[in-house]
Write a protein that holds these residues in place. Structure first.
Motif, mmCIF file in Angstrom:
data_model
loop_
_atom_site.group_PDB
_atom_site.id
_atom_site.type_symbol
_atom_site.label_atom_id
_atom_site.label_comp_id
_atom_site.label_asym_id
_atom_site.label_seq_id
_atom_site.Cartn_x
_atom_site.Cartn_y
_atom_site.Cartn_z
ATOM 1 N N GLY A 257 30.609 57.719 4.003
ATOM 2 C CA GLY A 257 29.694 56.602 3.870
ATOM 3 C C GLY A 257 28.462 56.707 4.736
ATOM 4 O O GLY A 257 27.891 55.699 5.121
ATOM 5 N N ASN A 258 28.023 57.924 5.054
ATOM 6 C CA ASN A 258 26.800 58.119 5.818
ATOM 7 C C ASN A 258 25.828 58.968 4.995
ATOM 8 O O ASN A 258 25.915 58.986 3.764
ATOM 9 C CB ASN A 258 27.133 58.762 7.162
ATOM 10 N N LYS A 259 24.945 59.670 5.648
ATOM 11 C CA LYS A 259 23.953 60.466 4.932
ATOM 12 C C LYS A 259 23.893 61.894 5.464
ATOM 13 O O LYS A 259 22.818 62.476 5.594
ATOM 14 C CB LYS A 259 22.560 59.823 5.040
ATOM 15 N N PHE A 260 25.058 62.434 5.757
ATOM 16 C CA PHE A 260 25.079 63.804 6.243
ATOM 17 C C PHE A 260 24.668 64.772 5.134
ATOM 18 O O PHE A 260 24.991 64.564 3.956
ATOM 19 C CB PHE A 260 26.463 64.163 6.776
ATOM 20 N N ILE A 261 23.982 65.815 5.528
ATOM 21 C CA ILE A 261 23.502 66.815 4.573
ATOM 22 C C ILE A 261 24.035 68.182 4.981
ATOM 23 O O ILE A 261 24.730 68.332 5.976
ATOM 24 C CB ILE A 261 21.964 66.839 4.526
ATOM 25 N N GLY A 262 23.683 69.182 4.176
ATOM 26 C CA GLY A 262 24.092 70.540 4.492
ATOM 27 C C GLY A 262 25.481 70.840 3.980
ATOM 28 O O GLY A 262 26.031 70.136 3.122
ATOM 29 N N THR A 263 26.070 71.886 4.496
ATOM 30 C CA THR A 263 27.377 72.335 4.041
ATOM 31 C C THR A 263 28.470 71.866 4.998
ATOM 32 O O THR A 263 28.198 71.425 6.111
ATOM 33 C CB THR A 263 27.409 73.871 3.949
ATOM 34 N N VAL A 264 29.699 71.981 4.533
ATOM 35 C CA VAL A 264 30.845 71.660 5.380
ATOM 36 C C VAL A 264 31.086 72.847 6.310
ATOM 37 O O VAL A 264 31.263 73.975 5.848
ATOM 38 C CB VAL A 264 32.103 71.391 4.538
ATOM 39 N N PRO A 265 31.080 72.643 7.622
ATOM 40 C CA PRO A 265 31.281 73.772 8.543
ATOM 41 C C PRO A 265 32.627 74.450 8.317
ATOM 42 O O PRO A 265 33.660 73.788 8.239
ATOM 43 C CB PRO A 265 31.227 73.114 9.928
ATOM 44 N N ARG A 266 32.588 75.759 8.218
ATOM 45 C CA ARG A 266 33.832 76.503 8.029
ATOM 46 C C ARG A 266 34.719 76.440 9.269
ATOM 47 O O ARG A 266 35.910 76.752 9.204
ATOM 48 C CB ARG A 266 33.518 77.952 7.651
ATOM 49 N N GLU A 267 34.129 76.031 10.382
ATOM 50 C CA GLU A 267 34.909 75.886 11.614
ATOM 51 C C GLU A 267 35.975 74.798 11.503
ATOM 52 O O GLU A 267 36.861 74.701 12.362
ATOM 53 C CB GLU A 267 33.982 75.579 12.797
ATOM 54 N N LEU A 268 35.889 73.986 10.455
ATOM 55 C CA LEU A 268 36.935 72.990 10.219
ATOM 56 C C LEU A 268 38.310 73.641 10.117
ATOM 57 O O LEU A 268 39.327 73.016 10.390
ATOM 58 C CB LEU A 268 36.653 72.219 8.920
ATOM 59 N N ALA A 269 38.316 74.889 9.724
ATOM 60 C CA ALA A 269 39.585 75.605 9.562
ATOM 61 C C ALA A 269 40.341 75.729 10.875
ATOM 62 O O ALA A 269 41.549 75.981 10.893
ATOM 63 C CB ALA A 269 39.339 76.981 8.968
ATOM 64 N N ASN A 270 39.645 75.537 12.004
ATOM 65 C CA ASN A 270 40.307 75.623 13.311
ATOM 66 C C ASN A 270 41.115 74.382 13.645
ATOM 67 O O ASN A 270 41.899 74.390 14.599
ATOM 68 C CB ASN A 270 39.261 75.836 14.413
ATOM 69 N N LEU A 271 40.915 73.312 12.874
ATOM 70 C CA LEU A 271 41.566 72.030 13.180
ATOM 71 C C LEU A 271 42.946 71.981 12.532
ATOM 72 O O LEU A 271 43.209 71.214 11.600
ATOM 73 C CB LEU A 271 40.679 70.870 12.708
ATOM 74 N N LYS A 272 43.843 72.781 13.037
ATOM 75 C CA LYS A 272 45.162 72.941 12.415
ATOM 76 C C LYS A 272 46.007 71.673 12.472
ATOM 77 O O LYS A 272 46.958 71.525 11.697
ATOM 78 C CB LYS A 272 45.920 74.086 13.102
ATOM 79 N N ALA A 273 45.688 70.766 13.387
ATOM 80 C CA ALA A 273 46.473 69.525 13.512
ATOM 81 C C ALA A 273 45.974 68.430 12.583
ATOM 82 O O ALA A 273 46.568 67.349 12.519
ATOM 83 C CB ALA A 273 46.447 69.031 14.957
ATOM 84 N N LEU A 274 44.884 68.674 11.858
ATOM 85 C CA LEU A 274 44.253 67.636 11.043
ATOM 86 C C LEU A 274 45.177 67.165 9.924
ATOM 87 O O LEU A 274 45.726 67.964 9.166
ATOM 88 C CB LEU A 274 42.955 68.192 10.439
ATOM 89 N N THR A 275 45.330 65.832 9.829
ATOM 90 C CA THR A 275 46.135 65.237 8.760
ATOM 91 C C THR A 275 45.288 64.431 7.783
ATOM 92 O O THR A 275 45.691 64.227 6.643
ATOM 93 C CB THR A 275 47.233 64.321 9.328
ATOM 94 N N GLU A 276 44.124 63.944 8.229
ATOM 95 C CA GLU A 276 43.251 63.156 7.352
ATOM 96 C C GLU A 276 41.811 63.600 7.553
ATOM 97 O O GLU A 276 41.318 63.637 8.681
ATOM 98 C CB GLU A 276 43.388 61.653 7.650
ATOM 99 N N GLU A 291 38.426 77.790 3.418
ATOM 100 C CA GLU A 291 39.189 77.685 4.664
ATOM 101 C C GLU A 291 39.941 76.368 4.781
ATOM 102 O O GLU A 291 40.896 76.258 5.555
ATOM 103 C CB GLU A 291 38.250 77.840 5.868
ATOM 104 N N LEU A 292 39.521 75.338 4.018
ATOM 105 C CA LEU A 292 40.235 74.058 4.068
ATOM 106 C C LEU A 292 41.684 74.222 3.615
ATOM 107 O O LEU A 292 42.554 73.435 4.000
ATOM 108 C CB LEU A 292 39.528 73.014 3.194
ATOM 109 N N GLY A 293 41.927 75.212 2.824
ATOM 110 C CA GLY A 293 43.294 75.463 2.368
ATOM 111 C C GLY A 293 44.230 75.890 3.477
ATOM 112 O O GLY A 293 45.459 75.904 3.290
#
Length: 387
Positions: A257-276, A291-293
């Motif tokens: 619900g904001n106005k972020f632009i650009g791509t999703v950082p591939r560094e998200l793949a480092n967040l192994k504890a992420l549930t949501e 990498e989200l997989g």
């Protein structure tokens, strides 16, 4: 000789007077009782049982009152919890005399006015919860004078103005919740200095500007919620900082619900504890990172209403814990794997409508025994019973 005796006598009287006067002003449990009775006089109750009126009595010991906890060592009030008592009124400055207070919870009532500056006298305070009241004014900068504060919750009130950068002085702070107010301006970069922070909830305000990268330098962070800051003309914008990958303990990340632009950082793949992970209702572009997989604990993934292109990474359909997957209203293309339901046995809600996807999905549906909601409209799917 007589004159000397008179002088000595006068000096003795002076010393005794000041000695007893100093004893009289030393805070004790009577000081706590007087402070709480002053609080009682500033509030009324819509509770038919009238708890405070019947229980907070000057004829009973303060440590026996409802909502009061005292220390066994000093016999002083250490906790005040009068949450959810249907109380209406203001907080008087006398509360600042509860000098042994560690925990203050007055949430879910109808207190109004401003928080008294005398709260800054409570140097032992570790927890302040005033959620769900009608407090107004700016977030008081004097809160930054509480060196032991660990939890500060001011949500669902009518606070306005900017988030004080001075809150960064609360070096022991673990949780900051100011959601559902009328705060504006940018998120102070100084908050990135709070190295013990685990929860930062700023959602539903009128915040603008970009997310300070320093926020994602807090490696202890577990929950970041900046959802739906869309009550003002502008929203949070800019790109999602790539250094968010440092928050390896992060479990919930909500930026929708904001106005972020650009791509999703591939560094998200480092967040192994992420549930949501909520990134919907933005202007994000490019392909969904494969990498989200790798986020095997992910239960909710919302990427809806963006401008993603390309195909859906097949390994997303191998996240066995996934329960809700929303990819709708993007520009995705390609074929949906016919056996996606086999890889996500826990999937309950799947939405990929309003894209350019194709394929046969009859097998997919039969493989998804827990599927309750399926939104596929405005694509080119085929299969029995699919239009």
């Amino acid at each position: 000789m007589g004159r000397s005796c008179n002088l000595l006598f006068g000096l003795a009287v002076f010393i005794l007077f000041h000695y007893h006067t100093s004893l009289a002003i030393v805070p004790n449990v009577s000081t706590d009782k007087d402070a709480l009775l002053a609080l009682k006089s500033h509030i009324s109750s819509s509770d038919p049982n009238d708890i405070l009126a019947s229980n907070w009595s000057s004829f009973s010991h303060v440590c026996s009152w409802i909502g009061i906890t005292c220390s066994s060592r000093h016999n002083r009030v250490t906790a005040l919890d009068i949450s959810s008592m249907q109380l209406y009124g203001t907080i008087p400055p006398h509360v600042g005399n509860l000098s042994f207070l560690v925990s203050l919870d007055i949430s879910n009532n109808t207190f109004h006015g401003k928080l008294p500056e005398e709260l800054s006298h409570l140097q032992r305070l570790k927890l302040i919860i005033v959620d769900s009241n009608n407090f107004t004014g700016v977030i008081p900068s004097f809160l930054s004078l509480l060196p032991n504060l660990r939890i500060l919750r001011l949500s669902s009130n009518q606070f306005y103005g900017k988030i004080p950068p001075s809150l960064s002085n609360l070096t022991k702070l673990e949780g900051l919740g100011v959601e559902h107010n009328f705060l504006e301006g940018e998120i102070p970069r100084e908050l990135g200095n709070l190295r013990y922070m685990t929860i930062l909830d700023l959602q539903v305000n009128q915040l603008t500007g970009s997310i300070p990268p320093s926020i994602f330098n807090i490696t202890t962070m577990r929950i970041i919620t900046l959802f739906k800051n869309n009550l003002a003309v502008n929203n949070l914008d800019g790109v999602i900082p790539s250094n968010l990958g440092k928050c390896r303990k992060l479990r919930i990340l909500s930026l929708s619900g904001n106005k972020f632009i650009g791509t999703v950082p591939r560094e998200l793949a480092n967040l192994k504890a992420l549930t949501e992970l909520y990134l919907g209702y933005q202007h994000l572009q490019g392909e969904i990172p494969a990498e989200l997989g790798n986020l095997k604990k992910l239960r909710l993934l919302g990427l809806n209403k963006n401008e993603f292109t390309g195909s859906i990474p097949t390994n997303i359909f191998n996240i066995s814990a996934l329960q809700i997957l929303d990819l709708s209203v993007n520009r995705l293309s390609g074929r949906l794997p016919s056996d996606f339901g086999r890889g996500i046995p826990s999937l309950e809600n799947f939405s990929c409508g309003s894209n350019n996807l194709s394929g046969s999905i009859s097998a997919s549906i039969s493989n998804s025994s827990r599927l309750r909601t399926l939104y596929l409209s405005f694509n080119s799917f085929t299969g029995p019973g699919i239009e």
